[in-house]
Enzyme design. Structure first.
Site, PDB file in Angstrom:
ATOM      1  N   GLN A  16      15.589 -29.380  23.842  1.00  0.00           N
ATOM      2  CA  GLN A  16      15.280 -28.014  23.996  1.00  0.00           C
ATOM      3  C   GLN A  16      13.937 -27.511  23.344  1.00  0.00           C
ATOM      4  O   GLN A  16      13.050 -26.975  24.112  1.00  0.00           O
ATOM      5  CB  GLN A  16      16.317 -27.172  23.603  1.00  0.00           C
ATOM      6  CG  GLN A  16      16.093 -25.768  23.972  1.00  0.00           C
ATOM      7  CD  GLN A  16      17.276 -24.614  23.817  1.00  0.00           C
ATOM      8  OE1 GLN A  16      18.434 -24.998  23.539  1.00  0.00           O
ATOM      9  NE2 GLN A  16      17.017 -23.457  24.094  1.00  0.00           N
ATOM     10  N   GLU A  53      20.451 -32.490  28.755  1.00  0.00           N
ATOM     11  CA  GLU A  53      21.225 -31.720  29.447  1.00  0.00           C
ATOM     12  C   GLU A  53      20.147 -30.721  30.214  1.00  0.00           C
ATOM     13  O   GLU A  53      19.251 -30.629  29.730  1.00  0.00           O
ATOM     14  CB  GLU A  53      22.426 -30.640  28.553  1.00  0.00           C
ATOM     15  CG  GLU A  53      21.481 -29.844  27.428  1.00  0.00           C
ATOM     16  CD  GLU A  53      21.276 -28.311  28.027  1.00  0.00           C
ATOM     17  OE1 GLU A  53      22.463 -27.882  28.544  1.00  0.00           O
ATOM     18  OE2 GLU A  53      20.363 -27.923  27.811  1.00  0.00           O
ATOM     19  N   SER A  56      12.427 -31.305  17.946  1.00  0.00           N
ATOM     20  CA  SER A  56      12.806 -30.706  16.692  1.00  0.00           C
ATOM     21  C   SER A  56      13.354 -31.792  15.806  1.00  0.00           C
ATOM     22  O   SER A  56      14.086 -32.937  16.184  1.00  0.00           O
ATOM     23  CB  SER A  56      13.666 -29.706  17.048  1.00  0.00           C
ATOM     24  OG  SER A  56      14.862 -30.293  17.582  1.00  0.00           O
ATOM     25  N   THR A 105      19.319 -34.139  20.912  1.00  0.00           N
ATOM     26  CA  THR A 105      18.465 -35.075  21.309  1.00  0.00           C
ATOM     27  C   THR A 105      17.124 -35.010  20.563  1.00  0.00           C
ATOM     28  O   THR A 105      16.421 -36.069  20.617  1.00  0.00           O
ATOM     29  CB  THR A 105      18.075 -34.231  22.952  1.00  0.00           C
ATOM     30  OG1 THR A 105      19.363 -33.908  23.228  1.00  0.00           O
ATOM     31  CG2 THR A 105      17.205 -35.004  23.755  1.00  0.00           C
ATOM     32  N   THR A 121      19.882 -23.373  13.096  1.00  0.00           N
ATOM     33  CA  THR A 121      20.587 -23.351  14.390  1.00  0.00           C
ATOM     34  C   THR A 121      21.747 -24.210  14.553  1.00  0.00           C
ATOM     35  O   THR A 121      22.827 -24.149  15.324  1.00  0.00           O
ATOM     36  CB  THR A 121      19.724 -23.565  15.491  1.00  0.00           C
ATOM     37  OG1 THR A 121      19.287 -24.820  15.449  1.00  0.00           O
ATOM     38  CG2 THR A 121      18.812 -22.373  15.563  1.00  0.00           C
ATOM     39  N   ASN A 149       6.959 -19.972  20.201  1.00  0.00           N
ATOM     40  CA  ASN A 149       6.011 -21.152  20.826  1.00  0.00           C
ATOM     41  C   ASN A 149       4.836 -20.627  21.387  1.00  0.00           C
ATOM     42  O   ASN A 149       3.875 -21.546  21.213  1.00  0.00           O
ATOM     43  CB  ASN A 149       7.128 -21.467  22.141  1.00  0.00           C
ATOM     44  CG  ASN A 149       8.442 -22.086  21.805  1.00  0.00           C
ATOM     45  OD1 ASN A 149       8.567 -22.259  20.751  1.00  0.00           O
ATOM     46  ND2 ASN A 149       9.292 -21.981  22.622  1.00  0.00           N
ATOM     47  N   GLU A 191      -9.096 -40.446  15.092  1.00  0.00           N
ATOM     48  CA  GLU A 191     -10.017 -40.080  13.899  1.00  0.00           C
ATOM     49  C   GLU A 191      -9.185 -39.171  13.088  1.00  0.00           C
ATOM     50  O   GLU A 191      -9.486 -38.939  12.037  1.00  0.00           O
ATOM     51  CB  GLU A 191     -10.970 -39.128  14.680  1.00  0.00           C
ATOM     52  CG  GLU A 191     -12.460 -39.543  14.206  1.00  0.00           C
ATOM     53  CD  GLU A 191     -13.575 -38.784  15.040  1.00  0.00           C
ATOM     54  OE1 GLU A 191     -14.190 -37.985  14.439  1.00  0.00           O
ATOM     55  OE2 GLU A 191     -13.618 -39.269  16.254  1.00  0.00           O
TER      56      GLU A 191
END
Length: 451
Positions: free
Chosen positions: A11, A71, A140, A145, A179, A228, A254
């Site tokens: 996610q 998902e 994350s 996932t 979370t 984000n 580099e």
């Protein structure tokens, strides 16, 4: 060409991917349909932005990216969203059941059902490249996932694409805003597994970004969209030199050459300036000197740690917009005179500079002000070890009671993997400590025992 393939996992990876590709499209004048009115030479391969977009015969620009989640809901937002025509449907890969915040599900049970499909899509993208430079992987640490599937993917990419660079953008679990309860487990397991496969990992700490949004942009309750968009500005600055022609261009390899003194010590700290709201920008002077010194304020960092307690090993300053080398040199000279900024004694010069004349673009209706110049600083500092120490401590508290471990073992993991991963991170903390020692201190320590 020096193409880069972006892979967005889980996610967090997918949502950051959304923000990044939206911004890239605005920067290059590509419409949500993939058409690019300003691009006269249809099928021209030599444009710089072709590192990130491939061009079809009909003049459509398709991102070189894969979105993967175990998902479907998050990726479905792309399939129905504004940019649904931009991506090829095969670039959006979803499973039916998620990894449930469980590293073992992402890496073993559910992950292994999807890995071959994902690698197949990546293979198709890499076949379209003339000189693939490497992969950017967004994920994350805390999710199932993001942690489990990413580490599986990194292992397989190392096998298939051996020498190609792999850069990670990792969302580090925020100390306050968690979370999931098992974030420390997932983070430590994924770091241990990917440590030898990743060439460079830029960590972004959600809490640090929350604080920046509150403090600099006056957003009282920042949403993930706000976070984000800020992260995408940073990613855009890091990749700008790959997508535009600049005066001092920096490519993927580099970064590594200049930022990673030892293979394991590859977690640069990211700082971006100016982060400022439109009403404030109108009243402030944001010359090169100001934005440069802002980069050395801990408040503008993307990970909570204090570089004033650590030492810098290397520093990469990526400027974009209206910037001339003379100003940069003056700004850096000023920084070097400050006592609070310490370099390790074995790396006296320490600054690498990139300049790109493309000014930063902002998303319409976003929070950031349009500015003439911005800088993104990537610094390898021993202070990052603080972030690992925090995570390790949380891991220890839970693992001492073996809390939640049965969920991992039930998915086919062995308990030994936990202790192995934890030992690896203890070694990583020790590595950071040793790198920061002055040369003569280190020699005294070693000199005691004759072999």
């Amino acid at each position: 060409m020096r193409e880069c393939i972006s892979i967005h996992v889980g996610q967090a990876g997918v949502q950051i991917g959304n923000a990044c590709w939206e911004l890239y499209c605005l920067e290059h004048g590509i419409q949500p349909s993939g058409q690019m009115p300003s691009d006269k030479a249809v099928g021209g391969k030599d444009d710089s932005f072709n590192t990130f977009f491939s061009e079809t015969g009909s003049g459509k620009h398709v991102p070189r990216a894969v979105f993967v989640d175990l998902e479907p809901t998050v990726v479905d937002e792309i399939r129905t969203g504004l940019y649904r025509q931009l991506f090829h449907p095969e670039q959006l890969i979803t499973g039916k059941e998620d990894a449930a915040n469980n590293y073992a599900r992402g890496h073993y049970t559910i992950g292994k059902e999807h890995i071959d499909l994902v690698l197949d899509r990546v293979r198709k993208l890499s076949d379209q490249c003339t000189g693939l430079q490497g992969f950017l992987i967004f994920h994350s640490f805390g999710g199932g996932t993001g942690s489990g599937f990413t580490s599986l993917l990194m292992e397989r990419l190392s096998v298939d694409y051996g020498k190609k660079s792999k850069l990670e953008f990792s969302i580090y679990p925020a100390p306050q805003v968690a979370t999931a309860v098992v974030e420390p487990y997932n983070s430590i397991l994924t770091t241990h597994t990917t440590l030898e496969h990743s060439d460079c990992a830029f960590m972004v700490d959600n809490e640090a970004i929350y604080d920046i949004c509150k403090r600099n942009l006056d957003i009282e309750r920042p949403s993930y969209t706000n976070l984000n968009r800020l992260i995408s500005q940073v990613v855009s600055s890091i990749t700008a030199s790959l997508r535009f022609d600049g005066a001092l261009n920096v490519d993927l390899t580099e970064f590594q050459t200049n930022l990673v003194p030892y293979p394991r010590i590859h977690f640069p700290l990211v700082t971006y300036a100016p982060i400022i709201s439109a009403e404030k920008a109108y009243h402030e002077q944001l010359a090169v000197a100001e934005v440069t010194s802002a980069c050395f304020e801990p408040a503008n960092q993307m990970v909570k740690c204090d570089p004033r307690h650590g030492k810098y090993m290397a520093c990469c300053m990526l400027y974009r917009g209206d910037v001339v080398p003379k100003d940069v040199n003056a700004a850096i000279a000023t920084i070097k005179t400050k006592r609070s900024i310490q370099f390790v004694d074995w790396c006296p010069t320490g600054f690498k500079v990139g300049i790109n004349y493309q000014p930063p673009t902002v998303v319409p209706g976003g929070d950031l002000a349009k500015v003439q110049r911005a800088v993104c600083m990537l610094s390898n500092t021993t202070a990052v070890a603080e972030a690992w120490a925090r995570l390790d401590h949380k891991f220890d508290l839970m693992y001492a009671k073996r809390a939640f471990v049965h969920w991992y073992v039930g998915e086919g993991m062995e308990e030994g993997e936990f202790s192995e991963a934890r030992e690896d991170l203890a070694a990583l903390e020790k590595d950071y400590e040793e790198v920061g020692l002055d040369t003569f201190e280190a020699e005294e320590e070693e000199g005691g025992d004759e072999y």
